[in-house]
Each structure stands twice: as C-alpha cells, then as structure tokens.
Write a protein that holds these residues in place. Sequence first.
Motif, PDB file in Angstrom:
ATOM      1  N   HIS A  72      44.838  39.286  55.092  1.00 45.51           N
ATOM      2  CA  HIS A  72      46.198  39.625  54.660  1.00 45.51           C
ATOM      3  C   HIS A  72      46.074  40.267  53.288  1.00 45.51           C
ATOM      4  CE1 HIS A  72      50.299  39.067  55.973  1.00 45.51           C
ATOM      5  NE2 HIS A  72      50.677  38.351  54.941  1.00 45.51           N
ATOM      6  N   LEU A  73      46.884  41.280  53.027  1.00 47.40           N
ATOM      7  CA  LEU A  73      46.808  41.976  51.744  1.00 47.40           C
ATOM      8  C   LEU A  73      48.168  42.010  51.059  1.00 47.40           C
ATOM      9  CD1 LEU A  73      44.689  45.152  52.666  1.00 47.40           C
ATOM     10  CD2 LEU A  73      43.925  43.167  51.350  1.00 47.40           C
ATOM     11  N   HIS A  74      48.182  41.666  49.769  1.00 44.39           N
ATOM     12  CA  HIS A  74      49.329  41.889  48.902  1.00 44.39           C
ATOM     13  C   HIS A  74      48.891  42.896  47.846  1.00 44.39           C
ATOM     14  CE1 HIS A  74      51.773  37.933  49.674  1.00 44.39           C
ATOM     15  NE2 HIS A  74      51.546  38.635  50.773  1.00 44.39           N
ATOM     16  N   LEU A  75      49.540  44.034  47.836  1.00 45.60           N
ATOM     17  CA  LEU A  75      49.176  45.091  46.894  1.00 45.60           C
ATOM     18  C   LEU A  75      50.182  45.109  45.759  1.00 45.60           C
ATOM     19  CD1 LEU A  75      47.293  47.549  46.344  1.00 45.60           C
ATOM     20  CD2 LEU A  75      49.020  48.957  47.502  1.00 45.60           C
ATOM     21  N   LYS A  76      49.707  44.841  44.554  1.00 46.41           N
ATOM     22  CA  LYS A  76      50.570  44.939  43.379  1.00 46.41           C
ATOM     23  C   LYS A  76      49.747  45.360  42.180  1.00 46.41           C
ATOM     24  CE  LYS A  76      52.399  40.758  43.011  1.00 46.41           C
ATOM     25  NZ  LYS A  76      51.969  39.868  44.116  1.00 46.41           N
ATOM     26  N   ASP A  77      50.410  46.029  41.247  1.00 50.18           N
ATOM     27  CA  ASP A  77      49.778  46.470  40.010  1.00 50.18           C
ATOM     28  C   ASP A  77      50.258  45.558  38.885  1.00 50.18           C
ATOM     29  OD1 ASP A  77      48.290  48.001  38.258  1.00 50.18           O
ATOM     30  OD2 ASP A  77      49.193  49.909  38.850  1.00 50.18           O
ATOM     31  N   ALA A  78      49.469  45.439  37.823  1.00 51.43           N
ATOM     32  CA  ALA A  78      49.811  44.522  36.742  1.00 51.43           C
ATOM     33  C   ALA A  78      49.309  45.048  35.414  1.00 51.43           C
ATOM     34  CB  ALA A  78      49.208  43.137  37.005  1.00 51.43           C
ATOM     35  N   ARG A  79      50.057  44.749  34.376  1.00 52.00           N
ATOM     36  CA  ARG A  79      49.653  45.058  33.003  1.00 52.00           C
ATOM     37  C   ARG A  79      49.164  43.762  32.354  1.00 52.00           C
ATOM     38  NH1 ARG A  79      54.857  47.941  30.529  1.00 52.00           N
ATOM     39  NH2 ARG A  79      55.853  46.233  31.674  1.00 52.00           N
TER      40      ARG A  79
END
Length: 302
Positions: A213-220
């Motif tokens: 399962h994949l959760h794609l998110k970007d973060a600073r």
Amino acid sequence: MIRIANAPVSYGVFELARPDLVALPDGEQLARWISEAGYQGIDLGPIGLLGQGAELDERLSRHGLDLAGGWVDLPFAGEDEEFAAALAGLDRTLDVFVTAAERGQDLAPLPTLADSGSPARKARPGGAPELTLRGAAWERFADRVNRAAARVRDRGLEPTFHHHACTHVETPEEIDALLASTDVDLTFDSGHLLIGGGDPLPDYRRWRERINHLHLKDARTALLHDALAADDPMRSVWEKRVFVPLGEGDLAVDALLDEIAASGYSGWLIVEQDVVPRSTADVERAVAEQAANREALRRWFA
C-alpha cells in the motif's frame, strides 16, 4: 495495476480538524471533489463519513470511485484491557471494508492498521531512541499486531500497517523491527518517513517486497524543529503545514515515482496532504491543491 486515490485528511477531515473554525466537507462533498479531480479511489476517513452498507455502495458507484483503504488505529502498546476492547471493536470497522470488497472492485480495500501512539510519542514527532520499544515491550507490541492482522484476514481482507508520526512505528529502525517481527505488510508513507528520519527512495527499494500500500505525500522537514518547540508538538506538525503539495517539500518526487512505476508495484497509491483548514479559503485551497496533485501524477499514471 496501480490505481490512484485521495483521502479525507487532504481536505482537513480527521481527528485534528477544527470544525469550530470552519465547516468541513461531508462525505458527499468529498466524494464529488475527489472524483472531479480525476482520482479513482477514496480512503474511508472516519467511520460513517461516506456512509455504510448500501449507502456507501451507492455513493461510491455514483461518483465512480472505489474504496482504497482506511485508517484503523489500535493501542498496540496500551494496557491489556484497553487493547482487548479495541480489538473487539475492530470487527465493526471491518464490516465497512467487507461491504466495499463485495462490490467487486478491481483492487480490494486494505484496512490500514496503525498504532495509537502515546503521550510521550505525541510530544516528540520524529521519534527518539529512548522512546523506542524494546525487549518484552516490543514482543508484546508485535504479537498484538499479528493478532489484529489475523482478525483482518479472517474477514477475507488483506491488512497493511502504516508507520506514522507520533506512534511506536515511526523511524526506519522501528519499521525494520515491525517487518522482522510480524507477518503484516507495509503501507509506505513518504511524508511520514521523512519526518521519522528516513530516506524514501532507498527505503522504498529496501522494503519493496513487503510494501502492499502506498501513501504519497511531500513534507517540509525544516518545520519539524518549530513544531517540537510548541506546547502541542503533534498538532503543530499539522497546523504548521509540514505536509505540502507534491514538489514543494523535501521529497524527491520524480525519482520516487520513477522507481515505483518501474518496480512492479501493484496496488493503491493514495495521495495524502494532511491539512488543518481554519477558514473557507483554506478548504478551497485544499480542493485546488488535490486537483493539482492529481495532474502532477499524470506523467506516470494517466
């Protein structure tokens, strides 16, 4: 086959929401926005948000969506009575997933197990060596994960486990321990991995055979330091907008997506950009950002 979904948390619908400041979208609005943005699936969100039984089936069908998964946290490090009560309640949650699975989706929904965390972990986003469970405490934690996973499989569903900020499975070391000690596969979340001190591209390669399962998110991640200094560090992570649109944070988006596309992964890829809207303008911004995130993925996934 890879199918692309989004989640209620991208629009501010989760336990840290501020409904006292702004009206949040209901299940019908969320399904419409996510469908109109071009996503193929939706995550469950709070139980009942999208409806249950026939209502859930009708809403998903009307918007051309499938159910991708859904957060199910349990107190894996809690007291025996607390865990036993939560495990008993898991069956009621799984009823919703069974309804969706019986719709005949191309990809079944995956109940997404996670740890409920603790006050100490919630006060230290990113984790710390002294907070890592070891010895008998870890063995008990892993045994409980295996018991919960077996409960999911008994309902004809496949579980997945989500490593997550402010829980007992957050850092790469803790994820390694989970995979070594249990038979449950992994929800790989690029944003939470960044917060936990991981490196998404090599870590994806390292864990690939256990990722379902994949959760794609970007973060600073630079904002994490400010969050740690706040009175409520966990809430601060979300309210300071640590999670940002794809390409605006520290994630090497193109390299990771190239790797995912070439790796033979088959399953759901759920775009998540956790936000805490405080105004109508913030909700409108979330709608626009999720549409933009979907467009950004068309280079890899039409």
